[in-house]
Enzyme design. Structure first.
Site, short mmCIF file in Angstrom:
data_model
loop_
_atom_site.label_atom_id
_atom_site.label_comp_id
_atom_site.label_asym_id
_atom_site.label_seq_id
_atom_site.Cartn_x
_atom_site.Cartn_y
_atom_site.Cartn_z
N ASP A 199 24.04 -9.84 -11.50
CA ASP A 199 22.95 -10.74 -11.86
C ASP A 199 21.62 -10.01 -11.80
O ASP A 199 21.45 -9.08 -11.02
CB ASP A 199 22.90 -11.93 -10.90
N ASP A 242 26.51 -16.05 -7.48
CA ASP A 242 25.99 -16.86 -6.37
C ASP A 242 26.23 -18.34 -6.56
O ASP A 242 26.14 -19.11 -5.61
CB ASP A 242 24.49 -16.61 -6.19
N ASP A 277 30.00 -19.48 -11.11
CA ASP A 277 30.40 -18.07 -11.13
C ASP A 277 31.80 -17.86 -10.55
O ASP A 277 32.36 -16.77 -10.67
CB ASP A 277 29.40 -17.22 -10.30
#
Length: 947
Positions: free
Chosen positions: A337, A595, A599
Site C-alpha cells: 500500500d 490493513d 484486503d
C-alpha cells in the site's frame, strides 16, 4: 445486581435445560434474563460473571507432556535409530557374545538427548509464541461502568454491551441494538461467500467479520457456548503437511536411501563373499545406521525457525505461521500500500488550496462542514487531519445536535452526519471520495468538468482530493432522503512520504525484491509519489488489469504488464487479489501488505500476507505476518532476517547430507576393501559431539543471500554428494597411509600403529571427528571459510567438542569399544592432516557452485555482509549494503546468472535511479532560479562548501 448473580439463570447450562434461546427472544426479555441494560455492566458484576462463564475463548486441549516428549522420538529418522538399537541387542546377540548393551545404551542416550532438546526448545518457542500472539489478541470496545473501554475480547461476559464497526471480527455471539444495518461475512461459519445484512434485534455470531456499518450489541454467549465454539468441539483438528515438512521428509528420505544402499552392498559382499562373522557384520551395519542418520535435523531446523521468529518479533514483525519465514526468504515481489507504508499516513490540509463551489460559503465553512462529517473519537487519518484544522476540535459539534452518523465503508467511500442546528433545521453533511460525492449532487453535470480538472491539478502535485457536500432535510427525519445535495468544495490532502522509503525501496530492489505500489488513489498521485520516492513512474490504472485501457499499452498482455509495472492506481480489493494471482501464476513468490477488511482475500492468497501496523482484526487474522511498527523498512528488515534464518537451515541440510554420504561411502569402502571394522560405539560418540555442536548453528552469524532464496534440493543433494565423497576419500586415504605405508613414521617420527587395530581405531575416530565438525564452517559460508567469522557460540562448541574428542583419542582405553590412546604426537599429526585436507573444501565448493550457477567467483570477491538488525540502518560498515558490483552488472549478465525476477528487479531499480536523478535535476534547476532571482553570488556558496 451483584447479589442476583447466584440465580440459576446465569448458569451457562441453565438456558439449555429450560429451552431458553436468547437468539430469538425479544430484546427486552434478553436484557431481563441477562440482568443487564443498554448502559452495560459494572466492573464488579463483570468480574463475578467471568468466574461463572469463564474467559471468552475456546477451550484448548491439554496435551500430555510425557506423550509429547515421546512424540519427538516418533519420526522416520528416529525409527532408523530405534531399529539400530534393536539390532544392537537382538541381531547382535550371537556367538556367545551376548547383546551389545553398550551400543544400545549409547543409541538410547542419543535419542533421549535429541528428544530432550527438542522438547524444551519447543516449549520455549511455544511460550514465546504465546507471548507474541497475546500482543495480537482480539480487542473489542465494551461499555463498562458507563464508559467505553478497549479490552481484550477474552474478558467479555454475557450481558456486556459491545461496539461493532467495519473490519471487526465479532468477538462473541450477540444481539444487535440501535444503529445502521451491518454487512456481515459469515463465510468462516457457513462457507457462504456473500455478506449478509443484519439489523436491530438480529443475532451475529462469534468469528464472523463486519464488512460494513457500525452498531452496538449485547453479548449473549461467550467462549465454548457460542455457535462457533460448539461447532469447533465437533471438529477434530487435522495436521496439514506444509512445504517445509515436505522438504524435511525429502532430505530424510535421501539420507535413509543412501544408508540403505550402503547396507545392501555390505550385506551382499561381507557375508557371501568375504565370509565375515555375523557379529562383525552387524557392527559394520550399525556404523552406517548410527553415523549416517541426521538424527538432530528436525531439532536443529525447528529451533532455528523458533529463534528466528523471536528475532523477527524484536524487529516489529510477529510471525503467525512459522513457515512464513521460509517463504519470506524467497519473496521476489512485494505489493504494498502507498498510504501508511510508503507514506506517513499523517495527512495535512493546505487551507490555501481549498476550492469553494458555492458563493455563500468560504473556506472556513467548508472545513467546518468537513469537520462535522468527521468522527471526534476513533478517528481515522482523514478525520484527524480535518478536525485538527479547526481552531478547536469541539467546533465540529458546537451548536448542533447529532442525530445519526454514517461511518466510512469501502462501498460508499464517504462519511455523513445528520444533525439539527441551533435554529432547529435539519441538515446532512458528507465528505468522501469526489466521484462518490459528485454522484449525489444535483448540479453534477454543470460542475463535473471543473471538479475533475481541480482533482487532476491536485494529483499532479501529489495531493489527494476530498469532496464536501450538504443537503437540507425538510421532512426532519433521519430516514428521509432529504433535499438536493449541494457540492460545496474540494480539500487537498497531502500525505508526505516516509523519510526512509526511497532508500528502503532501492535496498529492496538491490536484494532482488520488486516493490509495486498498490493504491486506491489516482494515477497522477501514484506517479508523483513514485517519482518522489525514486521507485519509478511506470504505473497503470486499475482498468488496465481488466483490459479496459485504451492507451498505448493496451497491446501488452496483462501478465507482462503486471510483472513490469512499478505500481497500479485506483485499485479495489478484487484487483489486489487478481494481481497476486497473476504474479503467482508467473512463478513469483508474492508478498502483499494490507490493513482493511477487504484486503483479507488478497492477504490469504499471497504467499506472505503482511498486515501492517494498525490493521483491522480481519486483516490480522488473514495475514501470516503482523507488523507492529509502520513503514516499509520493517518489511525489508524482516526479509533480510528471514534470508539469514533460511541460510542457517540450508547450511545445516548441506552439512547433514555431506556427513551421511561421507560416513556411508567411507566406512563401506573400508569394510569391503580392507575389511576394516570401526567400533559402532565410537560412531555414537562422534554423533553425540556433532549434534551438541551443530545445535548452535541456530544462532550462527551468517550472510543473507543478495537474491531470493528457495529450497534447491537437487543442488543440496549434489553438493552433499560431492563434498561427502571427497571427505570419504580423505578418510580412506588416511587409513591406507597408516596401515600400508610408513609416511607418518618417516616424516613425523611417530611410532607405527599399523599392527594395533585399537590404536588405528582411535586415530580414525579423531580424524573423522575433526573433519566432520570442521565441515560446518565450509557449508555455513558463501566465501572463504577462513575469512568469515562464525558465531561465538559455534566456535566455543566446536572447541569444546574437539577438545573432548582429542582427549579421548589420546588417553582413552575402552575395552568394549576396542580403542587405545595414541598419544599427543599422533594427535598432532592427525590435526595437521585434517587441516591440510580441509583447505581444498572451499575450492571444491566454489568450483561446484560455479558449475551449477556461474556465480561462485563473484561470491569469492564480493564479501559485503547484509545485516539483520533494524538498529544497523544507515551504518557504513556491517550494514545491509548490497554489493555495489551487483548494481553495475548489465541486464544480459543478470539474465544469464539470475532468475527473471532478479532481472526485473534490476530493471526496476534502474528506472528508480532515473526517476531520482530527474527529481534531483528538477530541484537543482529550482535552486538555480531562486539564486538568480535573489541575485546571490554562487561563488561564495561553492567556496563555503568546498573541502
Amino acid at each position: 445486581m451483584a447479589e442476583d448473580l447466584d440465580k440459576p439463570l446465569l448458569d451457562p447450562d441453565t438456558f439449555n435445560r429450560k429451552g431458553i434461546d436468547l437468539g430469538i427472544l425479544p430484546l427486552e426479555e434478553v436484557f431481563e434474563y441477562l440482568r443487564t441494560s443498554p448502559q452495560g455492566l459494572l466492573s464488579g458484576d463483570a468480574e463475578e460473571r467471568l468466574k461463572i462463564f469463564g474467559p471468552n475463548r475456546l477451550e484448548e486441549k491439554q496435551e500430555n507432556r510425557f506423550v509429547k516428549f515421546l512424540g519427538f522420538m516418533w519420526n522416520p529418522l528416529s525409527w532408523v535409530m530405534e531399529a539400530a538399537a534393536l539390532m544392537a541387542i537382538a541381531l547382535a546377540n550371537s556367538q556367545s557374545l551376548g547383546p551389545d548393551w553398550e551400543d544400545f545404551t549409547g543409541i538410547v542416550c542419543l535419542l533421549l538427548i535429541n528428544a530432550t532438546i527438542s522438547f524444551f526448545e519447543e516449549n520455549n518457542a511455544g511460550n514465546a509464541a504465546a507471548a507474541l500472539m497475546a500482543r495480537l489478541a482480539l480487542k473489542t470496545r465494551v461499555l463498562r461502568d458507563g464508559q467505553w473501554q478497549e479490552q481484550d475480547a477474552s474478558i467479555l461476559v454475557p450481558g456486556d454491551i459491545i461496539s461493532i464497526k467495519l473490519g471487526d471480527i465479532i468477538p462473541a455471539d450477540a444481539r444487535l441494538l440501535e444503529g445502521d444495518p451491518l454487512k456481515i461475512d459469515q463465510s468462516v461459519l457457513t462457507g457462504e461467500s456473500l455478506p449478509v445484512t443484519k439489523k436491530k434485534g438480529e443475532q451475529v455470531f462469534s468469528g464472523s467479520t463486519c464488512k460494513q456499518g457500525e452498531i452496538e450489541a449485547v453479548v449473549i454467549a461467550t467462549g465454548s457456548t457460542t455457535f462457533f465454539g460448539k461447532t469447533a468441539r465437533l471438529v477434530d483438528s487435522t495436521d496439514v503437511t506444509g512445504h517445509f515438512q515436505q522438504v524435511l521428509t525429502s532430505i530424510g528420505n535421501f539420507c535413509i536411501c543412501s544408508i540403505a544402499v550402503g547396507m545392501v552392498l555390505e550385506i551382499i559382499i561381507m557375508f557371501p563373499v568375504q565370509h565375515r562373522s555375523y557379529r562383525i557384520g552387524i557392527n559394520n551395519l550399525l556404523v552406517l545406521l548410527i553415523g549416517g542418520i541426521p538424527i538432530a535435523m528436525p531439532t536443529v531446523l525447528s529451533v532455528t525457525l523458533a529463534i528466528g521468529s523471536h528475532r523477527l518479533s524484536q524487529q516489529g514483525a510477529i510471525t503467525k505461521r512459522m513457515t512464513a519465514i521460509e517463504e519470506m526468504a524467497g519473496m521476489d515481489v512485494l505489493c504494498c500500500d502507498k498510504t501508511g507504508t510508503l507514506t506517513l499516513n499523517s495527512l495535512t490540509v493546505d487551507k490555501n488550496l481549498i476550492e469553494v463551489f458555492v458563493d455563500y460559503m468560504d473556506k472556513d465553512t467548508i472545513l467546518l462542514l468537513a469537520g462535522r462529517a468527521s468522527r471526534l473519537e476513533n478517528q481515522d487519518a482523514i478525520d484527524a487531519a480535518i478536525v485538527s484544522m479547526l481552531a478547536d476540535p469541539r467546533e465540529a459539534r458546537a451548536n448542533i445536535r447529532e442525530i445519526h452518523f454514517l461511518p466510512f465503508n469501502p462501498v460508499d467511500k464517504r462519511t455523513a452526519i445528520t444533525y439539527i442546528d441551533s435554529d432547529g433545521k435539519w441538515y446532512r453533511a458528507t465528505k468522501g471520495a469526489p466521484e462518490q460525492v459528485l454522484n449525489l449532487c444535483q448540479q453534477k453535470n454543470e460542475i463535473a468538468q471543473r471538479v475533475y480538472a481541480i482533482i487532476d491539478r491536485f494529483a499532479e502535485k501529489g495531493l489527494r482530493s476530498l469532496a464536501v457536500a450538504y443537503q437540507e432535510i425538510p421532512e426532519k427525519s433521519n430516514n428521509s432522503p432529504g433535499g438536493p445535495w449541494r457540492f460545496c468544495g474540494l480539500l487537498p490532502l497531502f500525505d508526505p512520504p516516509r523519510h526512509d522509503s526511497g532508500e528502503t525501496i532501492l535496498r529492496a530492489l538491490s536484494l532482488g525484491v520488486c516493490v509495486k505500489m498498490i493504491t486506491g488513489d489516482q494515477l497522477a498521485i501514484a506517479k508523483e509519489t513514485g517519482r518522489r520516492l525514486g521507485m519509478g513512474t511506470n504505473m497503470y490504472p486499475s482498468s488496465s488489469l481488466l483490459g479496459h485501457n485504451n492507451d498505448e499499452h493496451e497491446a501488452i498482455p496483462v501478465d507482462e504488464l503486471i510483472e513490469m509495472a512499478d505500481g497500479f492506481a485506483g485499485v479495489f480489493p478484487e484487483h489486489k487479489y487478481e494481481i497476486v494471482k497473476i504474479l503467482q501464476e508467473m512463478k513469483h513468490v508474492v508478498g502483499m501488505t494490507g490493513d482493511g477488511v477487504n484486503d483479507a482475500p488478497a492477504l490469504k492468497k499471497a504467499d506472505i500476507g503482511i498486515a501492517v501496523a494498525d490493521a483491522t482484526d480481519a486483516a490480522r487474522s488473514s495475514a501470516d505476518i503482523v507488523l507492529t511498527d509502520p513503514g516499509l523498512s520493517v518489511i525489508i528488515s524482516a526479509v533480510l532476517t528471514s534470508r539469514a534464518i533460511f541460510q542457517r537451515m540450508r547450511n545445516y541440510t548441506v552439512y547433514a547430507v555431506s556427513i551421511t554420504i561421507r560416513i556411508v561411502l567411507g566406512f563401506t569402502l573400508l569394510a569391503l576393501i580392507w575389511e576394516y571394522d570401526f567400533p559402532p560405539f565410537m560412531v555414537l560418540i562422534i554423533a553425540i559431539l556433532n549434534d551438541g555442536t551443530i545445535m548452535t548453528i541456530s544462532k550462527d552469524r551468517v550472510r543473507p543471500s543478495p537474491t531470493p532464496e528457495s529450497w534447491k534440493l537437487n543442488q543440496i543433494f549434489a553438493t552433499g554428494i560431492v563434498i561427502g565423497t571427497y571427505l570419504a576419500l580423505v578418510t580412506v586415504l588416511f587409513y591406507w597411509i597408516i596401515v600400508s605405508t610408513t609416511f607418518f613414521e618417516k616424516h613425523f617420527h611417530v611410532k607405527s600403529i599399523a599392527n594395533n587395530s585399537e590404536q588405528v581405531s582411535s586415530a580414525m575416530y579423531l580424524q573423522v571427528s575433526i573433519i566432520s565438525q570442521a565441515l560446518i564452517f565450509v557449508t555455513r559460508s558463501r566465501g572463504w571459510s577462513f575469512f568469515e567469522r562464525p558465531g561465538t557460540l559455534l566456535i566455543f562448541a566446536f572447541i569444546l567438542a574437539q577438545l573432548a574428542a582429542t582427549l579421548i583419542a589420546v588417553y582413552a582405553n575402552i575395552s568394549f569399544a576396542k580403542i587405545t590412546g595414541i598419544g599427543w604426537r599422533w594427535a598432532g599429526v592427525i590435526w595437521l592432516y585434517s587441516l591440510i585436507f580441509y583447505i581444498p573444501l572451499d575450492v571444491i565448493k566454489f568450483v561446484f557452485h560455479y558449475a551449477l550457477s556461474g556465480e561462485a567467483w563473484n561470491l569469492v570477491l564480493d564479501r559485503k555482509t547484509a545485516f539483520t538488525y533494524k538498529k544497523d540502518y544507515g551504518k557504513d560498515d556491517g550494514s545491509p549494503n548490497v554489493t555495489i558490483s551487483q548494481r553495475s552488472r548489465s541486464a544480459e549478465e543478470l539474465r544469464g546468472s539470475r532468475s527473471r525476477a532478479s532481472w526485473i528487479a534490476e530493471q526496476t531499480r534502474r528506472r528508480a535511479e532515473i526517476a531520482r536523478l530527474l527529481e534531483v535535476h528538477s530541484v537543482s534547476r529550482h535552486l538555480e532560479s531562486v539564486i538568480k532571482l535573489k541575485q546571490i553570488d554562487q561563488r561564495m556558496i561553492r567556496a563555503a562548501h568546498t573541502v
